[in-house]
Design a protein around this motif. Structure first.
Motif, PDB file in Angstrom:
ATOM      1  N   UNK A  19       0.829  -1.200   0.000  1.00  0.00           N
ATOM      2  CA  UNK A  19       0.000   0.000   0.000  1.00  0.00           C
ATOM      3  C   UNK A  19       0.866   1.254   0.000  1.00  0.00           C
ATOM      4  N   UNK A  20       1.831   1.317   0.919  1.00  0.00           N
ATOM      5  CA  UNK A  20       2.649   2.523   1.046  1.00  0.00           C
ATOM      6  C   UNK A  20       3.735   2.598  -0.030  1.00  0.00           C
ATOM      7  N   UNK A  21       4.204   1.449  -0.501  1.00  0.00           N
ATOM      8  CA  UNK A  21       5.164   1.449  -1.606  1.00  0.00           C
ATOM      9  C   UNK A  21       4.532   2.054  -2.843  1.00  0.00           C
ATOM     10  N   UNK A  22       3.292   1.637  -3.143  1.00  0.00           N
ATOM     11  CA  UNK A  22       2.606   2.196  -4.319  1.00  0.00           C
ATOM     12  C   UNK A  22       2.226   3.644  -4.093  1.00  0.00           C
ATOM     13  N   UNK A  23       1.930   4.018  -2.854  1.00  0.00           N
ATOM     14  CA  UNK A  23       1.630   5.409  -2.569  1.00  0.00           C
ATOM     15  C   UNK A  23       2.791   6.314  -2.910  1.00  0.00           C
ATOM     16  N   UNK A  24       3.988   5.895  -2.517  1.00  0.00           N
ATOM     17  CA  UNK A  24       5.178   6.690  -2.820  1.00  0.00           C
ATOM     18  C   UNK A  24       5.537   6.606  -4.302  1.00  0.00           C
ATOM     19  N   UNK A  25       5.505   5.409  -4.862  1.00  0.00           N
ATOM     20  CA  UNK A  25       5.950   5.211  -6.240  1.00  0.00           C
ATOM     21  C   UNK A  25       5.040   5.876  -7.255  1.00  0.00           C
ATOM     22  N   UNK A  26       3.719   5.729  -7.093  1.00  0.00           N
ATOM     23  CA  UNK A  26       2.802   6.342  -8.048  1.00  0.00           C
ATOM     24  C   UNK A  26       2.871   7.862  -7.981  1.00  0.00           C
ATOM     25  N   UNK A  27       3.103   8.384  -6.782  1.00  0.00           N
ATOM     26  CA  UNK A  27       3.280   9.831  -6.654  1.00  0.00           C
ATOM     27  C   UNK A  27       4.524  10.278  -7.412  1.00  0.00           C
ATOM     28  N   UNK A  28       5.582   9.484  -7.314  1.00  0.00           N
ATOM     29  CA  UNK A  28       6.825   9.805  -8.017  1.00  0.00           C
ATOM     30  C   UNK A  28       6.613   9.770  -9.523  1.00  0.00           C
ATOM     31  N   UNK A  29       5.958   8.718 -10.004  1.00  0.00           N
ATOM     32  CA  UNK A  29       5.744   8.577 -11.440  1.00  0.00           C
ATOM     33  C   UNK A  29       4.809   9.658 -11.993  1.00  0.00           C
ATOM     34  N   UNK A  30       3.919  10.180 -11.168  1.00  0.00           N
ATOM     35  CA  UNK A  30       2.992  11.211 -11.620  1.00  0.00           C
ATOM     36  C   UNK A  30       3.602  12.605 -11.539  1.00  0.00           C
ATOM     37  N   UNK A  31       4.311  12.898 -10.449  1.00  0.00           N
ATOM     38  CA  UNK A  31       4.790  14.256 -10.201  1.00  0.00           C
ATOM     39  C   UNK A  31       6.155  14.559 -10.818  1.00  0.00           C
ATOM     40  N   UNK A  32       7.049  13.585 -10.856  1.00  0.00           N
ATOM     41  CA  UNK A  32       8.392  13.850 -11.358  1.00  0.00           C
ATOM     42  C   UNK A  32       8.406  14.241 -12.843  1.00  0.00           C
ATOM     43  N   UNK A  33       7.648  13.580 -13.727  1.00  0.00           N
ATOM     44  CA  UNK A  33       7.667  14.017 -15.126  1.00  0.00           C
ATOM     45  C   UNK A  33       7.235  15.472 -15.290  1.00  0.00           C
ATOM     46  N   UNK A  34       6.265  15.904 -14.484  1.00  0.00           N
ATOM     47  CA  UNK A  34       5.843  17.303 -14.554  1.00  0.00           C
ATOM     48  C   UNK A  34       6.956  18.229 -14.094  1.00  0.00           C
ATOM     49  N   UNK A  85      14.964   0.940  -1.884  1.00  0.00           N
ATOM     50  CA  UNK A  85      13.945   1.832  -2.428  1.00  0.00           C
ATOM     51  C   UNK A  85      13.800   3.078  -1.554  1.00  0.00           C
ATOM     52  N   UNK A  86      13.760   2.872  -0.246  1.00  0.00           N
ATOM     53  CA  UNK A  86      13.670   4.006   0.682  1.00  0.00           C
ATOM     54  C   UNK A  86      14.886   4.909   0.552  1.00  0.00           C
ATOM     55  N   UNK A  87      16.063   4.314   0.385  1.00  0.00           N
ATOM     56  CA  UNK A  87      17.276   5.103   0.187  1.00  0.00           C
ATOM     57  C   UNK A  87      17.166   5.976  -1.054  1.00  0.00           C
ATOM     58  N   UNK A  88      16.571   5.449  -2.110  1.00  0.00           N
ATOM     59  CA  UNK A  88      16.383   6.227  -3.326  1.00  0.00           C
ATOM     60  C   UNK A  88      15.513   7.447  -3.092  1.00  0.00           C
ATOM     61  N   UNK A  89      14.427   7.279  -2.341  1.00  0.00           N
ATOM     62  CA  UNK A  89      13.564   8.414  -2.023  1.00  0.00           C
ATOM     63  C   UNK A  89      14.287   9.428  -1.139  1.00  0.00           C
ATOM     64  N   UNK A  90      15.070   8.930  -0.183  1.00  0.00           N
ATOM     65  CA  UNK A  90      15.822   9.827   0.697  1.00  0.00           C
ATOM     66  C   UNK A  90      16.829  10.644  -0.107  1.00  0.00           C
ATOM     67  N   UNK A  91      17.550   9.984  -1.015  1.00  0.00           N
ATOM     68  CA  UNK A  91      18.535  10.692  -1.842  1.00  0.00           C
ATOM     69  C   UNK A  91      17.873  11.766  -2.692  1.00  0.00           C
ATOM     70  N   UNK A  92      16.739  11.434  -3.287  1.00  0.00           N
ATOM     71  CA  UNK A  92      16.036  12.413  -4.099  1.00  0.00           C
ATOM     72  C   UNK A  92      15.597  13.611  -3.290  1.00  0.00           C
ATOM     73  N   UNK A  93      15.152  13.356  -2.072  1.00  0.00           N
ATOM     74  CA  UNK A  93      14.695  14.433  -1.207  1.00  0.00           C
ATOM     75  C   UNK A  93      15.848  15.297  -0.707  1.00  0.00           C
ATOM     76  N   UNK A  94      16.944  14.652  -0.318  1.00  0.00           N
ATOM     77  CA  UNK A  94      18.077  15.380   0.262  1.00  0.00           C
ATOM     78  C   UNK A  94      18.865  16.142  -0.798  1.00  0.00           C
ATOM     79  N   UNK A  95      19.137  15.489  -1.924  1.00  0.00           N
ATOM     80  CA  UNK A  95      19.935  16.135  -2.977  1.00  0.00           C
ATOM     81  C   UNK A  95      19.146  17.256  -3.642  1.00  0.00           C
ATOM     82  N   UNK A  96      17.885  16.981  -3.968  1.00  0.00           N
ATOM     83  CA  UNK A  96      17.026  18.007  -4.553  1.00  0.00           C
ATOM     84  C   UNK A  96      17.177  18.128  -6.058  1.00  0.00           C
TER      85      UNK A  96
END
Length: 199
Positions: A19-34, A85-96
């Motif tokens: 549930x939470x994996x898809x919550x994070x992943x689908x948000x990434x796939x929807x928002x990052x291309x924009x 996977x969590x590390x990937x989200x952390x890196x994206x958030x921290x690096x910017x």
């Protein structure tokens, strides 16, 4: 739906994880291309191509799942994937995203691709593990339901949290922060699998 599906610790933990994996992943796939289009001026085609570090790696990693689970166990592979996977989200958030595409986006995507490649198959197995013939179909249906609802709820939640923010770079960086929050819950659910079955 037989409620016995939810009595097994491994199954319920895998469902929460998914549930939470898809919550994070689908948000990434929807928002990052924009964000890629607005921050870097990418065309829609270039924004889609820029996801290759994630999708290609995920595809390659998924091919090795049978061998990895046979050697290390399904749970070990699943937890490893969740951590990466969590590390990937952390890196994206921290690096910017303002650090540039290669460092701020493509680099974290490598970890997201590895993590998601390691998660999907083992999470499905864990979600239907130990089911009898009478509830196997129901358990499989519940896995798919958590998959679909998790993506929708996660995207709605993160979109609400970044609503009103100014600037595509600020919005995606804040969105990635909330993706990390969802990924941490996913990680806790994965680790909970180690507790064994509920009595």
């Amino acid at each position: 739906m037989p409620l016995v599906v939810f009595k097994d610790n491994q199954r319920i933990s895998a469902l929460i994880l998914r549930f939470f994996m898809l919550g994070a992943s689908m948000s990434y796939f929807f928002l990052m291309p924009q964000a890629l289009q607005k921050v870097f001026g990418f065309s829609p085609l270039m924004a889609s191509i820029s996801f290759l570090p994630l999708t290609v790696i995920q595809f390659i990693v998924s091919l090795y799942i049978p061998r990895l689970t046979a050697r290390f166990s399904n749970t070990s592979v699943l937890i490893s994937g969740v951590v990466v996977d969590t590390l990937g989200f952390v890196l994206g958030s921290v690096i910017g995203i303002n650090s540039g595409y290669w460092w701020g986006v493509a680099f974290p995507m490598i970890f997201l691709g590895i993590g998601q490649g390691l998660i999907m198959g083992p999470a499905t197995v864990a979600g239907v593990a130990g089911t009898s013939g009478e509830i196997a179909g129901a358990a499989s249906g519940v896995v798919n339901t958590f998959h679909q609802i998790g993506g929708a709820v996660g995207l709605a939640f993160i979109s609400t949290m970044i609503n009103g923010l100014k600037g595509a770079d600020v919005m995606i960086d804040q969105a990635q922060f909330w993706m990390v929050v969802l990924a941490i819950i996913m990680t806790v659910a994965a680790i909970n699998i180690l507790r064994g079955k509920h009595e």
